[in-house]
Design an enzyme around this catalytic site. Structure first.
Site, short mmCIF file in Angstrom:
data_model
loop_
_atom_site.label_atom_id
_atom_site.label_comp_id
_atom_site.label_asym_id
_atom_site.label_seq_id
_atom_site.Cartn_x
_atom_site.Cartn_y
_atom_site.Cartn_z
N VAL A 73 0.86 -1.18 0.00
CA VAL A 73 0.00 0.00 0.00
C VAL A 73 0.90 1.23 0.00
O VAL A 73 1.79 1.35 0.85
CB VAL A 73 -0.91 0.00 1.25
CG1 VAL A 73 -1.77 1.25 1.30
CG2 VAL A 73 -1.77 -1.27 1.26
N CYS A 74 0.68 2.13 -0.94
CA CYS A 74 1.51 3.34 -1.03
C CYS A 74 1.38 4.16 0.25
O CYS A 74 0.28 4.57 0.63
CB CYS A 74 1.10 4.18 -2.23
SG CYS A 74 2.00 5.74 -2.31
#
Lengths: 99, 130
Positions: free
Chosen positions: B76-77
């Site tokens: 997940v960024c």
């Protein structure tokens, strides 16, 4: 390099499809999914534009998205399921999604 | 063939479900998914606090099950996640926020992980929009 162009936006709300057709290479193909399948609605300008290009244009449609919208596939478009979508992404060198 | 998949849309967008079905079909055909990268609004798919209406499919839970079952690399960024209030315990503490909502199997990491996945994969497939 052959590219598969994936569209999911309705062609009646923005210019993604027309932009895509403008830059489409001779080896490229289009996969319509989601609301982009509305491009195949009979008697619309987009369907006419696409059908006029059928000689050189390879056009694929995600079957379940067309079915969900009650859009009958013309004989110049080929329906695919998710396995077919994966196969297309393997067949073409690149997949460009018009996000 | 090796796939990298980037998802830009939240779990309630049809494109999130489309990405999930594509990923399942890819594994079913014997392909490898080197990384799933959740970017922009895609970070909402990793939130542990998504509650879907009972008569709708819970795509966020399906993503969690899929990544866990196949032991995939679900990244997940971090910048996109912090901006949208998707925090793990470490980030919640760092920024003095009241709760963490990023459970296993998700990992917070930087955009470099997308670049790295693209280098390792034969194909990058992006999903987003409607």
């Amino acid at each position: 390099m052959a590219t598969l162009h994936v569209l999911s936006h309705s062609p009646f709300t923005d210019s993604r499809l027309s932009s895509c057709l403008r830059v489409l290479g001779s080896e490229d193909a289009i996969l319509l999914c989601g609301d982009a399948t509305y491009a195949l609605r009979a008697d619309t300008a987009t369907a006419q534009t696409l059908s006029a290009k059928t000689g050189g244009l390879k056009l694929f449609v995600l079957d379940e998205d067309a079915t969900a919208r009650h859009i009958a596939l013309p004989d110049w478009a080929e329906g695919v399921d998710y396995a077919g979508f994966v196969a297309l992404s393997v067949h073409y060198d690149k997949v460009n999604t018009w996000l | 063939m090796k796939f990298a998949i980037a998802l830009h849309s939240p779990a309630h967008a049809p494109s999130s479900r489309r990405a999930l079905l594509f990923a399942k079909a890819a594994l079913a055909q014997g392909h490898e998914i080197v990384r799933l990268f959740f970017y922009q609004d895609g970070v909402h798919s990793a939130s542990g606090n998504v509650v879907s209406p009972q008569d709708e499919s819970d795509t966020a839970a399906q993503w969690r099950d899929f990544v866990t079952t196949h032991q995939l690399d679900g990244v997940v960024c971090i910048a996109a996640a912090l901006r949208r209030g998707v925090l793990n315990a470490e980030e919640a503490e760092r920024y003095s926020r009241p709760a963490a909502n990023l459970p296993a199997p998700w990992e917070l990491s930087g955009l470099g992980q997308l670049h790295d996945a693209v280098q390792a994969a034969d194909r990058l497939i992006c999903f987003g929009g409607p």
